[in-house]
Design a protein around this motif. Structure first.
Motif, PDB file in Angstrom:
ATOM      1  N   ASP A  61       0.860  -1.256  -0.011  1.00  0.00           N
ATOM      2  CA  ASP A  61      -0.070   0.002   0.028  1.00  0.00           C
ATOM      3  C   ASP A  61       0.938   1.354   0.152  1.00  0.00           C
ATOM      4  O   ASP A  61       1.336   1.640   1.046  1.00  0.00           O
TER       5      ASP A  61
ATOM      6  N   ASN B 299       1.274  -3.771   4.174  1.00  0.00           N
ATOM      7  CA  ASN B 299       0.126  -3.624   4.718  1.00  0.00           C
ATOM      8  C   ASN B 299      -0.764  -5.139   4.472  1.00  0.00           C
ATOM      9  O   ASN B 299      -1.568  -5.091   3.459  1.00  0.00           O
TER      10      ASN B 299
ATOM     11  N   LYS C 296      -3.283  -6.778   6.341  1.00  0.00           N
ATOM     12  CA  LYS C 296      -4.480  -6.804   7.145  1.00  0.00           C
ATOM     13  C   LYS C 296      -5.628  -7.067   6.100  1.00  0.00           C
ATOM     14  O   LYS C 296      -6.416  -8.161   6.050  1.00  0.00           O
TER      15      LYS C 296
ATOM     16  N   VAL D 160     -10.521   0.667   7.904  1.00  0.00           N
ATOM     17  CA  VAL D 160      -9.778   0.716   6.720  1.00  0.00           C
ATOM     18  C   VAL D 160     -10.816   1.346   5.633  1.00  0.00           C
ATOM     19  O   VAL D 160     -10.654   2.592   5.345  1.00  0.00           O
TER      20      VAL D 160
END
Length: 266
Positions: free
Chosen positions: A127, A132, A134, A195
């Motif tokens: 990202d 990133n 998750k 997010v």
């Protein structure tokens, strides 16, 4: 019972390697994806009678170029976009009743669909060059929920065939059940990670389901043309690694573009 235990153990190892590498580090994830990519490429080459001595070096060169050369000279999105073009072109072959993969196009399909699909997968956790993990974990869980719910719903309630000449066991009811399972993961990810907004997660789940299912059908047609049930035997009870990763490889570029668009829109 022993077969079930073996199937469960091999599936658990596959999941542990993917999720464990994501949680460990960027380098660990890239190594696992590359090793998996080599194994998948070997199975793909055997399945489609494509020269292994061309396929594996091509994958290795592409991996280096994509992560160490391309970011300095070209936006990776352009490379991923080519991956999408090839994937969409494959749909003509998939839906054409008497369609056969022309030998002359096999190098393009290997590069544009398989190699770049593995490359797109390796780019998912990045990202703005920050690792990133998750969102990618959520994408994996969506795919696995889709597979599990599609199987359970299709087995118990499936009546309407989805694409019988390619995959006789897939049903519309199973597809819808898989979609609900993936959307459920998307809602849970919104509650846990945040997010993105709720609808962004739901759209992401739909992308995963639609293109993951198409990826499964593409590989099913390749196996049907080759006259085999599984792409390999490396995962006892599951078949080949390509059998497990077909949906992920096909869906990866579409997920990547969606995540990139979210960065600009959010």
């Amino acid at each position: 019972m022993n077969d079930l235990l073996i199937r469960t153990a091999s599936g658990a190892l596959y999941i542990a390697l993917l999720l464990g590498s994501l949680l460990w580090s960027k380098i660990a994830f890239l190594i696992v994806v590359f090793v998996f990519g080599v194994l998948v490429s070997l199975e793909y080459c055997r399945l489609n009678k494509f020269p292994v001595w061309i396929g594996i070096p091509l994958l290795a060169v592409l991996a280096g170029v994509l992560h160490w050369v391309v970011p300095s000279w070209v936006d990776p999105t352009l490379i991923v976009s080519f991956n999408i073009v090839v994937n969409l072109a494959l749909l003509y072959w998939l839906f054409k009743a008497d369609g056969v993969l022309i030998p002359a196009l096999k190098p393009l399909v290997f590069l544009g669909y398989l190699c770049l699909g593995i490359g797109s997968l390796s780019l998912l956790p990045l990202d703005n060059e920050v690792f990133n993990y998750k969102v990618v974990i959520a994408v994996f869980l969506m795919l696995w929920a889709n597979d599990s719910f599609a199987y359970l719903v299709g087995r118990n309630f499936g009546k309407t065939k989805l694409m019988e000449r390619v995959s006789p066991k897939k049903t519309v009811e199973g597809f819808l059940g898989g979609a609900l399972g993936a959307i459920g993961i998307g809602i849970a990810a919104h509650m846990i990670y945040g997010v993105y907004g709720l609808w962004n997660w739901i759209i992401l789940a739909v992308i995963v389901v639609v293109f993951g299912t198409l990826g499964d059908l593409v590989q099913s047609k390749m196996k049907r043309e080759a006259g085999v049930k599984d792409s390999g035997v490396i995962m006892p009870g599951h078949g080949g690694l390509y059998d497990r990763m077909d949906s992920l490889i096909y869906a990866a570029p579409f997920v990547y573009i969606f995540l990139i668009l979210n960065c600009y829109v959010s």
